[in-house]
Design an enzyme around this catalytic site. Structure first.
Site, mmCIF file in Angstrom:
data_model
loop_
_atom_site.group_PDB
_atom_site.id
_atom_site.type_symbol
_atom_site.label_atom_id
_atom_site.label_comp_id
_atom_site.label_asym_id
_atom_site.label_seq_id
_atom_site.Cartn_x
_atom_site.Cartn_y
_atom_site.Cartn_z
ATOM 1 N N LYS A 295 0.853 -1.181 0.000
ATOM 2 C CA LYS A 295 0.000 0.000 0.000
ATOM 3 C C LYS A 295 0.888 1.229 0.000
ATOM 4 C CE LYS A 295 -3.541 2.499 2.463
ATOM 5 N NZ LYS A 295 -4.638 2.408 3.417
ATOM 6 N N LYS B 1 -2.235 -1.395 -3.854
ATOM 7 C CA LYS B 1 -3.083 -0.205 -3.772
ATOM 8 C C LYS B 1 -2.231 1.033 -3.895
ATOM 9 C CE LYS B 1 -6.070 2.041 -0.472
ATOM 10 N NZ LYS B 1 -6.540 2.026 0.877
HETATM 11 C C1 PBG Z 1 -6.943 3.814 5.417
HETATM 12 C C2 PBG Z 1 -7.528 3.580 4.063
HETATM 13 C C3 PBG Z 1 -7.406 4.466 2.993
HETATM 14 C C4 PBG Z 1 -8.083 3.902 1.931
HETATM 15 C C5 PBG Z 1 -8.623 2.696 2.357
HETATM 16 N N1 PBG Z 1 -8.267 2.498 3.685
HETATM 17 C C6 PBG Z 1 -6.819 5.794 2.879
HETATM 18 C C7 PBG Z 1 -5.577 6.134 3.551
HETATM 19 O O1 PBG Z 1 -4.643 5.333 3.618
HETATM 20 O O2 PBG Z 1 -5.530 7.247 4.037
HETATM 21 C C8 PBG Z 1 -8.181 4.579 0.592
HETATM 22 C C9 PBG Z 1 -9.104 3.997 -0.384
HETATM 23 C C10 PBG Z 1 -9.434 4.886 -1.508
HETATM 24 O O3 PBG Z 1 -8.816 5.946 -1.749
HETATM 25 O O4 PBG Z 1 -10.380 4.522 -2.205
HETATM 26 N N2 PBG Z 1 -6.849 2.740 6.234
#
Ligand code: PBG
Length: 331
Positions: A201, A256
């Protein structure tokens, strides 16, 4: 054997008619490839638009149920649940994250009761629950504390499993959390609860609309997540992350964001024998939507092309806010 050259070989021969293009196609998108992320509001009969994600709403569970029933009938396999938590329930220790009667836990119980065969993926991370908006517990200087955080994540994951979640999905990027969660699930007899690890991520700039959707933008006050999410310049590090998470007990790994990271999906898919999911994130959704709403792009064609490209890269399934549209188009 050397390949014959032009004119014996004409690559266009296999593109000349629709029937042959259909026969030689290498990747096809089906309803089995999509997972629908949903934003849940507390209460009843509540719905709110999300201005940075046109077409997506935050909904209370009673309003989301009929939508899910319809999509499930058309073939939707799974949803991913994200709670919109009231600021009064946020705290430094994120205790609400493992409240067995909390919003996520109650939502899982209701959906499981009404649509038992719909797979439920729950997000394991503290950002909806912390006053800082960070995915973990912070010290007085604002540093996210790894080892303290994974204790809380394990409690959160267990509470989701107890409510009926099929897959717990840690999206926090703390070190060692997969092992901690796996041990906690095993020792509580949740032997079939799957762990979908957000293994690679990245600290991406494409999460902005999601943070609006779950109201964590304000809590973050401009702070970044660079000390735990990955630098988007790196791929070798992604392989390292995946290797560790597989050893710690992940069943599926996630990359991601999505479309900008197809190289990462492809490398992981080639190296590891494990299912890989991709998250087509909020910023990616909003970009396509904005262009489509301005008449610059054909939304359906671009979305289906995007999904096919995910398949081509090797992704087994894709979390996408377009899941509802895709299922209605092809389901
Ligand atoms: C945080 C989380 C995020 C997303 C899913 N879970 C955002 C972040 O890391 O701040 C983002 C998903 C998206 O942008 O669709 N646990």
């Amino acid at each position: 054997m050397s390949k014959s050259l032009f004119p014996e070989t004409r690559m266009r021969r296999n593109r000349s008619d629709k029937f042959i293009r259909n026969l030689v196609r290498e990747n096809v998108v089906s309803v089995d490839d999509v997972i629908y992320p949903v934003f849940i509001l507390p209460g009843k009969n509540n719905s709110e638009d999300i201005s940075s994600m046109p077409g997506i709403q935050r909904l209370s569970v009673d309003l989301i149920l009929p939508i899910l029933e319809d999509l499930h009938k058309k073939g939707l396999n799974a949803i991913a649940i994200f709670p919109v938590v009231d600021s009064s329930e946020k705290s430094e220790g994120a205790e609400e994250a493992y409240n067995s009667n909390g919003l996520v836990q109650e939502t899982i119980k209701i959906i499981k009761k009404e649509i038992p065969e719909l797979g439920i993926i729950s997000d394991v991370a503290l950002d909806p629950y912390t006053t800082s908006g960070q995915d973990g517990i912070i010290d007085k200087n604002g540093n996210v504390l790894n080892d303290e955080t994974i204790q809380v994540l394990a409690k959160q994951a267990l509470s989701h499993a107890e409510s009926g979640a099929d897959i717990v999905a840690p999206s926090d990027m703390m070190d060692g959390r997969i092992l901690k969660i796996r041990e906690t699930l095993e020792s509580n007899d949740f032997t079939n609860t799957k762990i979908l690890s957000y293994a690679a991520k990245y600290a991406s700039n494409l999460y902005g609309p999601f943070r609006d959707a779950v109201n964590s933008t304000n809590s973050l006050k401009g702070a970044s997540k660079d000390t735990y999410q990955m630098d988007f310049a790196n791929t070798e590090e992604a392989r390292n992350e995946v290797e560790l998470d597989v050893e710690e007990g992940a069943d599926i790994v996630m990359v991601k964001p999505g479309l900008h990271y197809l190289d990462v999906i492809s490398k992981i898919k080639n190296k590891f024998n494990i299912p890989v999911f991709a998250y087509h994130v909020s910023g990616e959704y909003s970009m396509i939507k904005a262009a489509a709403n301005s008449g610059y792009l054909d939304e359906k064609k671009v979305v289906l092309e995007t999904m096919t490209c995910f398949k081509r890269s090797g992704a087994n399934a894709v979390l996408t806010y377009f899941a509802k549209d895709i299922i209605n188009w092809i389901g």
